[in-house]
Design a protein around this motif. Sequence first.
Motif, PDB file in Angstrom:
ATOM      1  N   TRP A 213      33.480  44.710  48.499  1.00 16.52           N
ATOM      2  CA  TRP A 213      33.305  43.835  47.342  1.00 16.52           C
ATOM      3  C   TRP A 213      32.551  42.572  47.750  1.00 16.52           C
ATOM      4  O   TRP A 213      32.670  42.101  48.880  1.00 16.52           O
ATOM      5  CB  TRP A 213      34.660  43.407  46.765  1.00 16.52           C
ATOM      6  N   ASP A 215      33.019  39.125  46.076  1.00 15.15           N
ATOM      7  CA  ASP A 215      33.835  38.416  45.083  1.00 15.15           C
ATOM      8  C   ASP A 215      34.026  36.996  45.602  1.00 15.15           C
ATOM      9  O   ASP A 215      35.041  36.649  46.196  1.00 15.15           O
ATOM     10  CB  ASP A 215      35.183  39.120  44.908  1.00 15.15           C
ATOM     11  N   LEU A 221      29.522  39.151  40.856  1.00 16.32           N
ATOM     12  CA  LEU A 221      30.613  40.030  41.263  1.00 16.32           C
ATOM     13  C   LEU A 221      30.061  41.435  41.449  1.00 16.32           C
ATOM     14  O   LEU A 221      29.528  42.031  40.512  1.00 16.32           O
ATOM     15  CB  LEU A 221      31.706  40.026  40.188  1.00 16.32           C
ATOM     16  N   ARG A 223      30.582  45.423  43.577  1.00 16.22           N
ATOM     17  CA  ARG A 223      31.414  46.373  44.306  1.00 16.22           C
ATOM     18  C   ARG A 223      30.541  47.513  44.786  1.00 16.22           C
ATOM     19  O   ARG A 223      29.880  48.185  43.984  1.00 16.22           O
ATOM     20  CB  ARG A 223      32.517  46.919  43.401  1.00 16.22           C
ATOM     21  N   HIS A 242      34.979  34.012  33.192  1.00 13.30           N
ATOM     22  CA  HIS A 242      35.278  34.580  34.513  1.00 13.30           C
ATOM     23  C   HIS A 242      35.231  33.529  35.605  1.00 13.30           C
ATOM     24  O   HIS A 242      36.049  33.551  36.538  1.00 13.30           O
ATOM     25  CB  HIS A 242      34.296  35.705  34.836  1.00 13.30           C
ATOM     26  N   ASP A 288      38.735  42.136  31.976  1.00 12.73           N
ATOM     27  CA  ASP A 288      38.964  41.970  33.411  1.00 12.73           C
ATOM     28  C   ASP A 288      37.786  42.601  34.143  1.00 12.73           C
ATOM     29  O   ASP A 288      37.686  43.824  34.232  1.00 12.73           O
ATOM     30  CB  ASP A 288      40.289  42.646  33.797  1.00 12.73           C
ATOM     31  N   LYS A 290      36.948  42.727  37.349  1.00 12.41           N
ATOM     32  CA  LYS A 290      37.258  43.511  38.551  1.00 12.41           C
ATOM     33  C   LYS A 290      37.821  44.879  38.189  1.00 12.41           C
ATOM     34  O   LYS A 290      37.505  45.880  38.832  1.00 12.41           O
ATOM     35  CB  LYS A 290      38.202  42.752  39.468  1.00 12.41           C
ATOM     36  N   LEU A 293      34.910  47.112  37.132  1.00 10.57           N
ATOM     37  CA  LEU A 293      34.119  47.580  38.258  1.00 10.57           C
ATOM     38  C   LEU A 293      34.870  48.589  39.117  1.00 10.57           C
ATOM     39  O   LEU A 293      34.262  49.412  39.799  1.00 10.57           O
ATOM     40  CB  LEU A 293      33.688  46.394  39.143  1.00 10.57           C
ATOM     41  N   ALA A 294      36.188  48.533  39.074  1.00 10.47           N
ATOM     42  CA  ALA A 294      36.997  49.443  39.883  1.00 10.47           C
ATOM     43  C   ALA A 294      37.042  50.853  39.325  1.00 10.47           C
ATOM     44  O   ALA A 294      37.467  51.785  40.021  1.00 10.47           O
ATOM     45  CB  ALA A 294      38.418  48.891  40.037  1.00 10.47           C
TER      46      ALA A 294
END
Length: 295
Positions: A213, A215, A221, A223, A242, A288, A290, A293-294
């Motif tokens: 990542w 971050d 941001l 990943r 954010h 959210d 993150k 992106l996850a």
Amino acid sequence: MSNSNPDMNALGVVALELAGGEQPRQAVLGSEQAGELAALIGRDLAKLVPQVSELDLVFAAAHFDPAEVLRTGLPIHRRLEELQMRAPGRNQGPRLLAFGADANGEVPLPLQADPALGGGALRVLPFVLAGGDEQTRLQVREALEEVLLANGMAQPDTALLAQNSFGAQIEHARYFTVNDLAAMMAMQYDNQGLADLWPLLETAMFAPDEEQWLDATPEPLLRYVGGEVRMALFDPAGWCAHYGHEPNACDRLQRIYEQYLMRQRQMAAVLEAHGIGVLYVHVNAGQDAKALLAH
């Protein structure tokens, strides 16, 4: 003896520092010139580490931008390893395997440099030292890591042959391991304010199956996973939320937001130069980033 553990191979490049901004006239050498240059390269390396002469030297007689070599999983070097495994004469002693243009003067696909990345002052020619027994490969690899950065200048006749063969004005010709080249690129990106991006690039090169990542406020941001980078794409309100800006200040921060978008474009260009695709993930205020992106 078969190369049972190719990860022990020594991966390197011949780095050509060009003079005056002029690009080489030849993109790739013919087979005869490629063999002549490879012989001198092998001699130079064996002077630095004598055990090099016990291994196959596999050489690509084509020049690339460093970013093309430092791509996900080091594909040009892996292709040279494949060619080494398929070439005749295995188990018959060390071989000199030089790859260049075919009989028709055409450039085979693994040796075709990206024209969009031309124009840089440094061009690199990849090589692999393979074959032999595993202990010798490991010793050669470790020895080259110790000596090349400090003592890896090519001999004058090697540099002159490269200059004449490629049609280039060369200020310096020297040898680097792939790790040396990566360290040099890391310093270059650090000088350009891109140090935070390096861990993603390094993961893609040397551990492509792992995840990484970026971050670090106020940076974009990102990943890295599965050979690509997912980048959060915020609208102004989502960006403001954010990064913790006060909602009533967002209008006043428009210029900063535009600088942030420029930073995204800069990072995307670097990633794409290294062959890493960028997937933009839209993030609205209240979502959210993150978590998106996850997935």
